[in-house]
Scaffold this motif. Structure first.
Motif, PDB file in Angstrom:
ATOM      1  N   VAL A 109       7.603   6.465  -6.430  1.00 65.06           N
ATOM      2  CA  VAL A 109       8.512   7.017  -5.417  1.00 65.06           C
ATOM      3  C   VAL A 109       9.824   6.238  -5.457  1.00 65.06           C
ATOM      4  CG1 VAL A 109       6.626   7.715  -3.907  1.00 65.06           C
ATOM      5  CG2 VAL A 109       7.684   5.492  -3.560  1.00 65.06           C
ATOM      6  N   VAL A 110      10.908   6.942  -5.132  1.00 63.24           N
ATOM      7  CA  VAL A 110      12.203   6.301  -4.921  1.00 63.24           C
ATOM      8  C   VAL A 110      12.725   6.755  -3.561  1.00 63.24           C
ATOM      9  CG1 VAL A 110      12.799   5.992  -7.346  1.00 63.24           C
ATOM     10  CG2 VAL A 110      13.383   8.140  -6.201  1.00 63.24           C
ATOM     11  N   ALA A 229       6.233   3.860   0.688  1.00 61.43           N
ATOM     12  CA  ALA A 229       5.114   2.925   0.758  1.00 61.43           C
ATOM     13  C   ALA A 229       4.206   3.125  -0.443  1.00 61.43           C
ATOM     14  CB  ALA A 229       4.314   3.107   2.052  1.00 61.43           C
ATOM     15  N   ALA A 230       3.483   2.064  -0.785  1.00 61.85           N
ATOM     16  CA  ALA A 230       2.377   2.133  -1.735  1.00 61.85           C
ATOM     17  C   ALA A 230       1.163   1.533  -1.053  1.00 61.85           C
ATOM     18  CB  ALA A 230       2.702   1.380  -3.020  1.00 61.85           C
ATOM     19  N   VAL A 231       0.007   2.158  -1.250  1.00 68.63           N
ATOM     20  CA  VAL A 231      -1.214   1.752  -0.554  1.00 68.63           C
ATOM     21  C   VAL A 231      -2.323   1.551  -1.579  1.00 68.63           C
ATOM     22  CG1 VAL A 231      -2.873   2.332   1.243  1.00 68.63           C
ATOM     23  CG2 VAL A 231      -0.511   3.176   1.408  1.00 68.63           C
ATOM     24  N   GLY A 243       8.766   0.190   1.609  1.00 67.75           N
ATOM     25  CA  GLY A 243      10.180   0.102   1.307  1.00 67.75           C
ATOM     26  C   GLY A 243      10.499   0.056  -0.177  1.00 67.75           C
ATOM     27  N   GLY A 244      11.652   0.637  -0.532  1.00 67.13           N
ATOM     28  CA  GLY A 244      12.147   0.563  -1.894  1.00 67.13           C
ATOM     29  C   GLY A 244      11.383   1.428  -2.877  1.00 67.13           C
ATOM     30  N   VAL A 245      11.566   1.128  -4.142  1.00 65.05           N
ATOM     31  CA  VAL A 245      10.878   1.833  -5.223  1.00 65.05           C
ATOM     32  C   VAL A 245       9.443   1.317  -5.302  1.00 65.05           C
ATOM     33  CG1 VAL A 245      10.901   2.369  -7.688  1.00 65.05           C
ATOM     34  CG2 VAL A 245      13.063   2.026  -6.458  1.00 65.05           C
ATOM     35  N   GLN A 246       8.494   2.218  -5.413  1.00 63.46           N
ATOM     36  CA  GLN A 246       7.083   1.852  -5.519  1.00 63.46           C
ATOM     37  C   GLN A 246       6.446   2.648  -6.651  1.00 63.46           C
ATOM     38  OE1 GLN A 246       5.638  -0.517  -3.760  1.00 63.46           O
ATOM     39  NE2 GLN A 246       7.168  -0.819  -2.128  1.00 63.46           N
TER      40      GLN A 246
END
Length: 353
Positions: A109-110, A229-231, A243-246
């Motif tokens: 994601v961006v 987010a990354a989970v 937050g940010g690129v993930q």
């Protein structure tokens, strides 16, 4: 690409899959795999006990998913318990100690760009799913976020890969084979509930943290406002980075979860997961991304300085990239490739309403 649009209850949405593909094709990709797993001893008495506990958990916390699955079973004349077991096959194989992945995937994601926040995924799975892959457009009384547009496979729940809702929240998953599971929210049930109940990443994070998880897999999320987010869905507790690129592939990366990842066992997806993750880590940050840029990136093949984001099977039964998808959170829409993204067979899907 098969498309199914329906406004109704969870059961009615599942039942609406009827006729979209042959019963034999759906059975081959679902129930037949469960039957093989039983013959191999993957589904034994202990596994049946675990499945019963999982059913009780979801009856209490996520009855909508069970209702939708009952509708799917009715649509194809298949046994609902077998479809429920099919959703858990990756988990059950992990419990037996096998690290071979049924699904792989690279997702990222961006938060911003000329077309707003993007959620991008290559879907890597058995080629048998190519013929039953579908876009589902759902709305109903339990979906409070407006229409939901998702990528799935017939015979399974909505968003059995990724999706976006009319509020602009998009989510995609990747599978991670892990050495610890528990009774908890199965990722394949969590995905459609996030899209049905959460309008933003912040709301999704609250929902994710509200219950224990079965373990295994990751999510990447973004919303219309640019939150991301990354989970990592550990059975010990979800680890969330915001937050940010993930980006995520098919192993855990957090210090508190990475030891849970089962090692490769001759499996194509698992063995190149680190290569794909490191490649994305080099190319994604410090750049402005458009939808076209994302589509070009996901067609990347192995080579000096590159990684196999676009996967082709090693053999007839091997995993491959059966589609690539780019979600635009600003418009609630998606573009999807029918087949590997390197074929450039992209289709723009009408946005959610």
């Amino acid at each position: 690409m098969i498309e199914v649009s329906v406004n109704g209850t969870a059961y009615e949405r599942g039942r609406a899959q009827a006729g979209a593909a042959s019963v034999d094709a759906v059975r081959s990709a679902t129930v037949a795999r469960v039957e093989r797993a039983r013959a191999e001893g993957v589904i034994d008495d202990a596994a049946e006990t675990y499945l019963a506990a999982q059913r009780e958990f979801h009856e209490h916390h996520d009855p909508e998913s069970l209702s939708e699955l009952a509708g799917v079973a009715a649509a194809f004349g298949l046994a609902e318990p077998d479809l429920f077991a099919h959703l858990h096959l990756g988990t059950l194989r992990d419990i037996k100690g096998g690290a071979t992945l049924l699904d792989g995937c690279s997702a990222w994601v961006v938060p911003s760009g000329p077309e707003g926040a993007l959620v991008v995924k290559n879907r890597d799975t058995s080629g048998i799913h190519a013929g039953i892959q579908c876009v589902l457009r759902h709305s109903g009384p339990d979906i409070v976020t407006g229409q939901v547009l998702s990528l799935s496979s017939l015979g399974s729940l909505a968003a059995w890969s990724s999706g976006i809702n009319a509020a602009g929240l998009a989510v995609a998953d990747t599978q991670v084979a892990v050495n610890r599971h528990r009774v908890g929210w199965l990722r394949y049930s969590l995905l459609p509930r996030l899209l049905a109940r959460a309008r933003t990443v912040a709301e999704a994070v609250v929902l994710i943290r509200s219950l224990p998880h079965a373990g295994g897999g990751t999510l990447v999320l973004a919303d219309q406002g640019g939150a991301t987010a990354a989970v990592e869905l550990s059975a010990n507790g979800a680890v969330i980075t915001q937050g940010g690129v993930q980006w995520r592939t098919n192993h855990y990366t957090a210090a508190q979860t990475r030891a849970e990842t089962l090692g490769p066992d001759g499996d194509q997806i698992t063995s190149n997961s680190h290569q794909r993750f490191e490649f994305l880590g080099r190319v994604l940050p410090d750049r402005t991304w458009t939808v076209q840029d994302a589509k070009d990136l996901m067609a990347t093949h192995p080579g000096p300085g590159f990684a196999p984001l676009c996967q082709h099977p090693n053999d007839a039964d091997g995993s491959e990239t059966i589609s690539s998808v780019v979600y635009s959170c600003s418009v609630g829409g998606m573009e999807i490739s029918d087949g590997t993204p390197c074929l450039s067979r992209w289709q723009r899907i009408e946005p959610c309403r």
